[in-house]
Design a protein around this motif. Structure first.
Motif, PDB file in Angstrom:
ATOM      1  N   ASN A 162       0.753  -1.319   0.037  1.00  7.20           N
ATOM      2  CA  ASN A 162       0.012   0.175  -0.146  1.00  7.20           C
ATOM      3  C   ASN A 162       0.868   1.325   0.031  1.00  7.20           C
ATOM      4  O   ASN A 162       0.375   2.216  -0.370  1.00  7.20           O
ATOM      5  N   CYS A 163       2.141   1.080   0.174  1.00  9.19           N
ATOM      6  CA  CYS A 163       3.080   2.460   0.342  1.00  9.19           C
ATOM      7  C   CYS A 163       3.326   2.779  -1.055  1.00  9.19           C
ATOM      8  O   CYS A 163       3.473   3.806  -1.510  1.00  9.19           O
ATOM      9  N   GLN A 164       3.563   1.684  -1.731  1.00 13.44           N
ATOM     10  CA  GLN A 164       3.703   1.779  -3.267  1.00 13.44           C
ATOM     11  C   GLN A 164       2.590   2.525  -3.634  1.00 13.44           C
ATOM     12  O   GLN A 164       2.499   3.261  -4.731  1.00 13.44           O
ATOM     13  N   ALA A 165       1.281   1.823  -3.466  1.00 13.51           N
ATOM     14  CA  ALA A 165       0.019   2.292  -4.324  1.00 13.51           C
ATOM     15  C   ALA A 165      -0.293   3.334  -3.752  1.00 13.51           C
ATOM     16  O   ALA A 165      -0.969   4.433  -4.793  1.00 13.51           O
ATOM     17  N   LEU A 166      -0.026   4.193  -2.657  1.00 18.20           N
ATOM     18  CA  LEU A 166      -0.502   5.244  -2.134  1.00 18.20           C
ATOM     19  C   LEU A 166       0.542   6.608  -2.667  1.00 18.20           C
ATOM     20  O   LEU A 166       0.115   7.709  -2.787  1.00 18.20           O
ATOM     21  N   ALA A 167       1.754   6.030  -3.082  1.00 18.19           N
ATOM     22  CA  ALA A 167       2.686   7.273  -3.576  1.00 18.19           C
ATOM     23  C   ALA A 167       2.263   8.091  -4.677  1.00 18.19           C
ATOM     24  O   ALA A 167       2.334   9.261  -4.442  1.00 18.19           O
ATOM     25  N   PRO A 168       1.571   7.667  -5.719  1.00 19.73           N
ATOM     26  CA  PRO A 168       1.064   8.555  -6.839  1.00 19.73           C
ATOM     27  C   PRO A 168       0.125   9.794  -6.344  1.00 19.73           C
ATOM     28  O   PRO A 168       0.147  10.723  -6.479  1.00 19.73           O
ATOM     29  N   GLY A 169      -0.663   9.127  -5.090  1.00 19.96           N
ATOM     30  CA  GLY A 169      -1.560  10.406  -4.447  1.00 19.96           C
ATOM     31  C   GLY A 169      -0.958  11.324  -3.683  1.00 19.96           C
ATOM     32  O   GLY A 169      -1.285  12.436  -3.666  1.00 19.96           O
ATOM     33  N   LEU A 170       0.251  10.830  -3.121  1.00 21.35           N
ATOM     34  CA  LEU A 170       0.808  11.738  -2.386  1.00 21.35           C
ATOM     35  C   LEU A 170       1.766  12.744  -3.018  1.00 21.35           C
ATOM     36  O   LEU A 170       1.713  13.973  -3.011  1.00 21.35           O
ATOM     37  N   VAL A 171       2.194  12.065  -4.368  1.00 20.85           N
ATOM     38  CA  VAL A 171       3.001  13.111  -5.215  1.00 20.85           C
ATOM     39  C   VAL A 171       1.925  14.247  -5.787  1.00 20.85           C
ATOM     40  O   VAL A 171       2.364  15.253  -6.166  1.00 20.85           O
ATOM     41  N   ALA A 172       0.780  13.686  -6.137  1.00 18.22           N
ATOM     42  CA  ALA A 172      -0.271  14.842  -6.429  1.00 18.22           C
ATOM     43  C   ALA A 172      -0.817  16.018  -5.639  1.00 18.22           C
ATOM     44  O   ALA A 172      -0.818  17.064  -5.823  1.00 18.22           O
ATOM     45  N   CYS A 203      15.656   2.710  -1.494  1.00 21.33           N
ATOM     46  CA  CYS A 203      15.108   4.190  -1.537  1.00 21.33           C
ATOM     47  C   CYS A 203      15.120   4.953  -2.730  1.00 21.33           C
ATOM     48  O   CYS A 203      13.977   5.568  -3.131  1.00 21.33           O
ATOM     49  N   GLU A 204      16.237   4.975  -3.359  1.00 24.94           N
ATOM     50  CA  GLU A 204      16.470   5.489  -4.798  1.00 24.94           C
ATOM     51  C   GLU A 204      15.249   4.887  -5.906  1.00 24.94           C
ATOM     52  O   GLU A 204      14.819   5.675  -6.519  1.00 24.94           O
ATOM     53  N   GLY A 205      15.291   3.542  -5.736  1.00 24.43           N
ATOM     54  CA  GLY A 205      14.347   3.026  -6.805  1.00 24.43           C
ATOM     55  C   GLY A 205      13.046   3.441  -6.333  1.00 24.43           C
ATOM     56  O   GLY A 205      12.098   3.780  -7.267  1.00 24.43           O
ATOM     57  N   PHE A 206      12.433   3.588  -5.103  1.00 24.72           N
ATOM     58  CA  PHE A 206      11.183   4.209  -4.750  1.00 24.72           C
ATOM     59  C   PHE A 206      10.988   5.535  -5.292  1.00 24.72           C
ATOM     60  O   PHE A 206       9.883   5.934  -5.727  1.00 24.72           O
ATOM     61  N   VAL A 207      11.953   6.393  -5.102  1.00 22.72           N
ATOM     62  CA  VAL A 207      11.903   7.963  -5.341  1.00 22.72           C
ATOM     63  C   VAL A 207      11.673   7.731  -6.897  1.00 22.72           C
ATOM     64  O   VAL A 207      10.989   8.762  -7.613  1.00 22.72           O
ATOM     65  N   ARG A 208      12.665   7.215  -7.624  1.00 23.93           N
ATOM     66  CA  ARG A 208      12.589   7.382  -9.120  1.00 23.93           C
ATOM     67  C   ARG A 208      11.372   6.676  -9.784  1.00 23.93           C
ATOM     68  O   ARG A 208      10.931   7.455 -10.730  1.00 23.93           O
ATOM     69  N   ARG A 209      10.725   5.815  -9.287  1.00 23.65           N
ATOM     70  CA  ARG A 209       9.611   4.932  -9.849  1.00 23.65           C
ATOM     71  C   ARG A 209       8.485   5.976  -9.770  1.00 23.65           C
ATOM     72  O   ARG A 209       7.571   5.920 -10.553  1.00 23.65           O
ATOM     73  N   HIS A 210       8.429   6.572  -8.357  1.00 24.19           N
ATOM     74  CA  HIS A 210       7.223   7.468  -8.369  1.00 24.19           C
ATOM     75  C   HIS A 210       7.455   8.986  -8.537  1.00 24.19           C
ATOM     76  O   HIS A 210       6.393   9.895  -8.247  1.00 24.19           O
ATOM     77  N   GLY A 211       8.526   9.402  -9.199  1.00 24.19           N
ATOM     78  CA  GLY A 211       8.965  10.823  -9.168  1.00 24.19           C
ATOM     79  C   GLY A 211       8.837  11.745  -8.188  1.00 24.19           C
ATOM     80  O   GLY A 211       8.309  12.911  -8.373  1.00 24.19           O
TER      81      GLY A 211
END
Length: 225
Positions: free
Chosen positions: A94-104, A127-135
């Protein structure tokens, strides 16, 4: 689940320097965050909320091995008035799934004095992968120390059966830039609450925090010694 003082669990936050000039735009409620489609099964929607930091308490210093996108800058006239701190874990889908909404949300509020930051106990490469994947463009801390996890009161209960071997229970805190807790998501992702619900209530509480927060000339950095 409401992110306010009446909630049984209190909450945390993050950051990005962002006090905009001129008159703030009229708030517009985000009806449907992009790319958030609740792919995760909601296993225990009525599980008790974790015993998080209470509203009005002081956040501990965020002790990480390092930061991506620069370290948090929380002092000076351009410091954010409100902070959203996303504490995420690698074991939590759910941390991955919620990330685009937090970016918005960050994009929506970056010019209204709201800062975002994220922390994880994962190593730098993850962490680098997470940051890169979700912008993600806000400060992202990696290698969060277990002692800090304990002080944040976001320990993952061993008996939960989730994230076995990882001490961090995903949590979002809302705070003012002086490090005072204003609320939290009450461990919404850990409790498998609907992602749209988490985002909608976070947005509502950001609006309330902005409305009640007066501009300051200088804000001390709550996350430094």
């Amino acid at each position: 689940m409401r992110l306010k003082a009446g909630c049984c669990a209190s909450m945390v936050i993050g950051l990005l320097a962002a006090a905009g000039c001129g008159e703030a735009p009229a708030p517009q409620r985000m009806a449907k965050p992009p790319e958030v489609n609740d792919p995760i099964v909601h296993l225990e929607p009525n599980a008790p909320a974790p015993n998080l930091l209470p509203v009005g308490s002081k956040l501990p210093r965020l002790d990480c091995d390092g930061w991506l996108n620069g370290e948090p800058m929380l002092e000076g006239p351009n410091a954010p008035k409100v902070l959203v701190i996303d504490c995420w874990a690698t074991w939590c889908p759910n941390c991955q799934a919620l990330a685009p909404g937090l970016v918005a949300l960050q994009q929506k509020y970056r010019d209204r004095g709201v800062g975002f930051l994220s922390v994880t106990n994962a190593p730098k490469g993850v962490c680098e992968g997470f940051v890169r994947r979700h912008g993600i463009r806000w400060p992202a801390g990696y290698g969060l120390k277990e002692e800090c996890i304990e002080k944040l009161q976001i320990l993952n209960p061993p008996q939960s059966g989730m994230g076995i071997g990882n001490p961090l229970a995903p949590t979002i805190y809302l705070a003012t830039a002086d490090g005072i807790v204003r609320g939290s998501d009450a461990g919404g992702r850990w409790r498998h609450l609907a992602l749209r619900e988490i985002l909608a209530e976070l947005e509502e509480d950001i609006e309330e925090a902005l409305a009640s927060t007066k501009p300051t000339v200088e804000i001390p950095n709550a996350f430094k010694n």
